[in-house]
Structure formats: C-alpha cells, structure tokens
Design a protein around this motif. Structure first.
Motif, mmCIF file in Angstrom:
data_model
loop_
_atom_site.group_PDB
_atom_site.id
_atom_site.type_symbol
_atom_site.label_atom_id
_atom_site.label_comp_id
_atom_site.label_asym_id
_atom_site.label_seq_id
_atom_site.Cartn_x
_atom_site.Cartn_y
_atom_site.Cartn_z
ATOM 1 N N GLU A 142 4.110 -7.177 8.057
ATOM 2 C CA GLU A 142 3.057 -7.275 7.049
ATOM 3 C C GLU A 142 3.621 -7.312 5.635
ATOM 4 O OE1 GLU A 142 -0.425 -4.233 6.011
ATOM 5 O OE2 GLU A 142 -0.795 -5.376 7.846
ATOM 6 N N TYR A 201 -14.159 -2.924 6.501
ATOM 7 C CA TYR A 201 -12.851 -3.086 7.144
ATOM 8 C C TYR A 201 -13.010 -3.509 8.601
ATOM 9 C CZ TYR A 201 -8.138 -1.952 8.768
ATOM 10 O OH TYR A 201 -6.892 -2.017 9.331
ATOM 11 N N ARG A 252 0.826 -1.217 0.000
ATOM 12 C CA ARG A 252 0.000 0.000 0.000
ATOM 13 C C ARG A 252 0.856 1.261 0.000
ATOM 14 N NH1 ARG A 252 -2.972 -3.924 1.665
ATOM 15 N NH2 ARG A 252 -1.694 -4.305 3.514
ATOM 16 N N TYR A 291 -5.455 -7.751 2.784
ATOM 17 C CA TYR A 291 -4.887 -7.353 4.069
ATOM 18 C C TYR A 291 -4.611 -8.568 4.958
ATOM 19 C CZ TYR A 291 -6.544 -2.690 2.789
ATOM 20 O OH TYR A 291 -6.764 -1.499 2.133
#
Length: 280
Positions: free
Chosen positions: A249, A216, A5, A263
C-alpha cells in the motif's frame, strides 16, 4: 516509516495495537467493526446526521490541469454478448500474451465502467449533477481510477488518471513502468505483464461528511462493484483480468502521491490470456 497514515497517526496506532494485542484476529475485526459502524441507532446522536449540504469534489482539477498529456477515449456502440455467457467464461487469468489491446476496447472498458452515465438536475442543489455507470454511495463520486498503461494501441506507456467528466485519461508520468508494477505487487509478478493495470482509490474526504465512519464499509462495496464491471466489460471484449489484493500500500501511496485520507482498495490487471492457459 512506511505508509502515509503511519506518518500522521503512528503513536495512536501503536496504542491501539497494544490494547488489542491479546485479542485474536477475529476479535480485532469484530471490535474495529463496531467502532466503524457509526449509525444514529447506535450513537443516539440523531442531530449529527441532519445536513443542509456538503462539499462535493468530482475530480482532481490540479492533477488534470498539470498532466503531461490528455487523451480522449474513443467510445462507440459495441456488440454485447449474453451476460450469462460472459460470467461463465470469466476466469482470473495470471498469464498474459505480449499482445496490444486496441484503443477502442480499452476505451469501452474504462468508459462503461467508470464514465458518465447520465446528468440529473437539482441533485445536491446543483443545476447539473453527473452520475457514473458504477455505483457510488450517495452519488458522491469519491472513487478515483488510476491506470498504468503497458501495451495499449496509440497510448504511450505510463501512469494515467481517468477524468470521468471529460472522459479522458491524463498522463501523470511516462515511460516503462513494469518494474514499478512488479515492486508494488511483490508476490504477484504476473501483473507486470498485463497490457494495462487499474488502481482503485477511495477518497474518503468526499463521502465521510455524509456517511461518517460507515463510509469506509461501503467504499469496499462500491469498489467491488466497479471491479466486477471492469472484469465483465473486459471479458466482453475478449480480454482477461485478475483482481489483486496483495500489494504494498505504501508503494502505491508514494506512486500516486496520495493523502492520508485516500485509500488504495485494489488493483486489477488486464491482458489477453496465454494460449497455454488452462482452467484449474
């Protein structure tokens, strides 16, 4: 630049960070919560939520078709313990024996948490629509389950994707991946000694068209329910586990070749607890 991202939105992220620089962590969370809390009541844009339909993608056909091998899970009826006793006996265990998990136990844990529970007709105008055992907002099946196998009976070490429709694991990469696990979980090295490790990923492309930014929030709710199912099913088979939030991540994004809209939510390791394990 670390993180998929950041690659796409680095300038915008930096601008937002500058705007929030003088806010405390708690204030930043409150502000971001309000931005994400996208509901008709707050936006007053009621027509935005009127749908005729939306595209639903159940799994990754290309990844499955190009997998190195596919292994069908072995699912049989199994004796279930009292749920209260299972909950009482469950602890987060970070010390595992070097012991193989049977393929049957592995299959039960994966299938009864993330597999197909039933098929319904007429849902989203489909002749047949599959529902999982675990919760999924709108039934949209937007969570993906990746598995790194270290020590499971009859399963080659490597990285797998679980095709819940076919009830099979699809090998993406092979070989000993304990070093990669250790690198991803930089402060949780015990994960490298697990018999297998699951990675839960939310693909928001499949659910935001219906629930917008609020999707989300519920991605974390659904993932939490899935993680609980995995833990309880493992405990029912005498296998311990530990959920991990401390991971890099961007390392997972690279390993799994994720897009900016996918995600990583959490990882969870499984194994037989060491005989020296004591409840603290």
């Amino acid at each position: 630049m670390d993180g998929v991202r950041l690659k796409y939105y680095n300038k915008k992220i930096q601008q937002l960070k500058e705007l929030l620089a003088n806010c405390s962590d708690l204030e930043q969370v409150s502000i971001l919560h309000e931005i994400i809390d996208d509901t008709p009541y707050k936006t007053k844009n009621y027509m935005k939520y009127m749908h005729k339909g939306y595209y639903i993608k159940h799994n990754k056909e290309e990844l499955i078709d190009n997998s190195l091998k596919q292994i069908k899970l072995q699912v049989n009826d199994f004796p279930s313990k009292n749920i209260v006793e299972i909950i009482k006996n469950r602890y987060s265990v970070r010390d595992y024996e070097n012991r193989e998990v049977s393929f049957e136990a592995f299959s039960q844990i994966i299938h009864y948490s993330f597999g197909v529970k039933h098929v319904a007709e007429g849902v989203y105008d489909r002749k047949s629509y599959l529902f999982k055992y675990t919760n999924s907002q709108g039934g949209l099946n937007y969570l993906d389950l990746y598995i790194i196998v270290n020590n499971v009976e009859g399963v080659e070490q490597g990285l797998y994707y679980y095709d819940f429709i076919g009830n099979k694991i699809c090998q993406i990469d092979n070989g000993n991946m304990r070093g990669i696990i250790k690198e991803i979980h930089f402060q949780n090295e015990f994960t490298a000694y697990s018999s297998f490790l699951c990675i839960v990923v939310a693909d928001l492309r499949r659910v935001v068209p219906k629930y917008y930014k609020r999707a989300y929030r519920f991605a974390h709710v659904d993932a939490g329910i899935l993680l609980a199912y995995l833990q309880l099913l493992a405990e029912n088979n005498g296998i311990s586990s530990c959920i991990v939030a401390g991971f890099l991540e961007h390392k997972i994004e690279t390993l799994l070749n994720l897009s900016k809209d996918e995600y990583p939510i959490a990882t969870i390791g499984f194994g037989y607890k060491s005989r020296s394990f004591n409840v603290v």
